[in-house]
Design a protein around this motif. Structure first.
Motif, PDB file in Angstrom:
ATOM      1  N   GLY A 103      40.139  -4.604 -14.390  1.00 42.79           N
ATOM      2  CA  GLY A 103      39.404  -5.170 -13.268  1.00 42.79           C
ATOM      3  C   GLY A 103      37.944  -5.435 -13.574  1.00 42.79           C
ATOM      4  O   GLY A 103      37.163  -5.706 -12.656  1.00 42.79           O
ATOM      5  N   GLU A 106      36.240  -8.555 -12.104  1.00 41.11           N
ATOM      6  CA  GLU A 106      35.972  -8.418 -10.669  1.00 41.11           C
ATOM      7  C   GLU A 106      34.893  -7.378 -10.398  1.00 41.11           C
ATOM      8  O   GLU A 106      33.945  -7.624  -9.638  1.00 41.11           O
ATOM      9  CB  GLU A 106      37.250  -8.029  -9.913  1.00 41.11           C
ATOM     10  N   ARG A 107      35.017  -6.208 -11.016  1.00 49.58           N
ATOM     11  CA  ARG A 107      34.118  -5.103 -10.694  1.00 49.58           C
ATOM     12  C   ARG A 107      32.731  -5.291 -11.298  1.00 49.58           C
ATOM     13  O   ARG A 107      31.723  -5.066 -10.642  1.00 49.58           O
ATOM     14  CB  ARG A 107      34.722  -3.779 -11.178  1.00 49.58           C
ATOM     15  N   SER A 108      32.681  -5.674 -12.563  1.00 44.60           N
ATOM     16  CA  SER A 108      31.399  -5.755 -13.256  1.00 44.60           C
ATOM     17  C   SER A 108      30.688  -7.086 -13.028  1.00 44.60           C
ATOM     18  O   SER A 108      29.455  -7.127 -12.983  1.00 44.60           O
ATOM     19  CB  SER A 108      31.598  -5.532 -14.765  1.00 44.60           C
ATOM     20  N   GLY A 110      31.751  -9.373 -10.522  1.00 40.57           N
ATOM     21  CA  GLY A 110      31.895  -9.861  -9.155  1.00 40.57           C
ATOM     22  C   GLY A 110      32.633 -11.172  -9.064  1.00 40.57           C
ATOM     23  O   GLY A 110      32.435 -11.948  -8.132  1.00 40.57           O
TER      24      GLY A 110
END
Length: 353
Positions: A103, A106-108, A110
């Motif tokens: 992920g 998405e997480r790092s 965005g």
């Protein structure tokens, strides 16, 4: 004297991943030659400066290389530099950025990923259109990047013509193209073309170039082919914790890999060993090779009990539990003897079943 201890048997090989392989001796030599004395940190060293010209030789005069620590970092920073916060990335459902990076995009970064199911891991203009829509719709993440992988996670190859069609279509839509080239050297060797033939020459904007799978100790690189496709990469690399202080040791490895033909020798060997393995087991009763062997990946379907016993003798991964499909990867240091021993074990375990 050294207190270092060798804690493994260097003669033991597996078929789980080309990441399992060690470091090519010529790469180790390059690291040693780069050692000693002081060089300016954070990329202002003579090795990183020389590396730029080497990448330009392979990818053209506009190419600019940004060494990174790892593949996930290269992909995340590249995609982040190509997108705004409201934009999205179209990719294959099987893409590494979607399935194997925890992920991180998405997480790092965005990012919104817009995955597309593919039969063979490859996108086409028609498949891209399943997600590349809603331009101007404030309720939908705006498609901005098409990300493809060469070779794909299913071991398949894009031809230069196929990538050109993707790039032309993406550019017509106002999008840009990222290529995850963790195994780009294997692709070039298999296609028997220069590295630029399926990147620069066909319209790819940004490339994540793999080093670790090709024989490096560590290190990948973002290669910007179209400067207009990125922004803020210098700052994003630092904020993503991918800026190496002693970058000379990353750059020296890439110089050893790319200045001569080491990259090609390594890739040709890995690809040849995959073909040898597929041929060795293809006619074994109970073994099915469901996908074409186009680079250094072999997919096979085995009885479940055979897989369990075989994995106790050799390391490899199960790709699909439901179908019994497994994946075997070969590397730059895989030998004919390694392949023959593994193929014999496959036949033995199938015979036992």
């Amino acid at each position: 004297m050294t207190d270092a201890i060798r804690r493994h048997d260097p003669l033991v090989k597996g078929f789980a991943s080309d990441n399992y392989a060690g470091v090519h001796p010529e790469i180790l030599q390059a690291i040693a030659l780069a050692n000693g004395g002081h060089q300016t940190a954070y990329g202002d060293d003579v090795y990183t400066e020389a590396l730029q010209e080497i990448f330009k030789r392979h990818f053209g005069p506009t190419a600019e290389a940004w060494p990174m620590f790892n593949g996930t970092g290269a992909n995340v920073v590249a995609l982040r530099s190509m997108t705004a916060h409201w934009e999205a990335v179209v990719c294959a459902e099987s893409a590494h950025i979607h399935t194997d990076e925890g992920g991180a995009p998405e997480r790092s970064a965005g990012l919104k990923l817009l995955p597309v199911a593919t039969p063979d891991g490859k996108l086409t203009p028609e498949l891209i259109d399943r997600q590349a829509w809603g331009f101007g719709d404030e309720h939908r993440a705006q498609p901005r990047v098409v990300s493809i992988t060469q070779t794909t996670e299913l071991g398949t190859l894009y031809t230069p013509e196929e990538i050109r069609a993707i790039c032309d279509h993406a550019h017509d839509l106002g999008m840009v193209v990222h290529l995850d080239g963790a195994r780009a050297t294997n692709a070039a060797a298999a296609l028997d073309v220069p590295l630029r033939a399926f990147t620069t020459d066909v319209g790819v904007d940004v490339l994540s170039f793999g080093g670790t799978k090709a024989g490096l100790m560590f290190g990948e690189a973002i290669v910007v082919l179209n400067p207009d496709a990125v922004r803020g990469l210098r700052y994003l690399r630092k904020s993503a914790m991918q800026l190496a202080s002693k970058m000379r040791f990353v750059s020296a490895q890439f110089e050893a890999l790319l200045a001569g033909d080491l990259w090609l020798r390594n890739a040709r060997n890995a690809n040849a060993m995959a073909r040898r393995l597929a041929e060795a087991v293809r006619d074994v009763p109970g073994v099915e090779i469901p996908r074409p062997v186009q680079a250094n990946a072999v997919f096979a379907i085995l009885p479940g009990d055979v897989t369990e016993r075989l994995q106790k003798r050799f390391r490899f991964y199960t790709w699909n539990e439901a179908t019994g499909e497994v994946r075997w990867m070969t590397a730059f240091d895989t030998t004919e003897a390694d392949v023959d021993a593994f193929a014999a074990a496959v036949a033995q375990e199938v015979g036992t079943a």
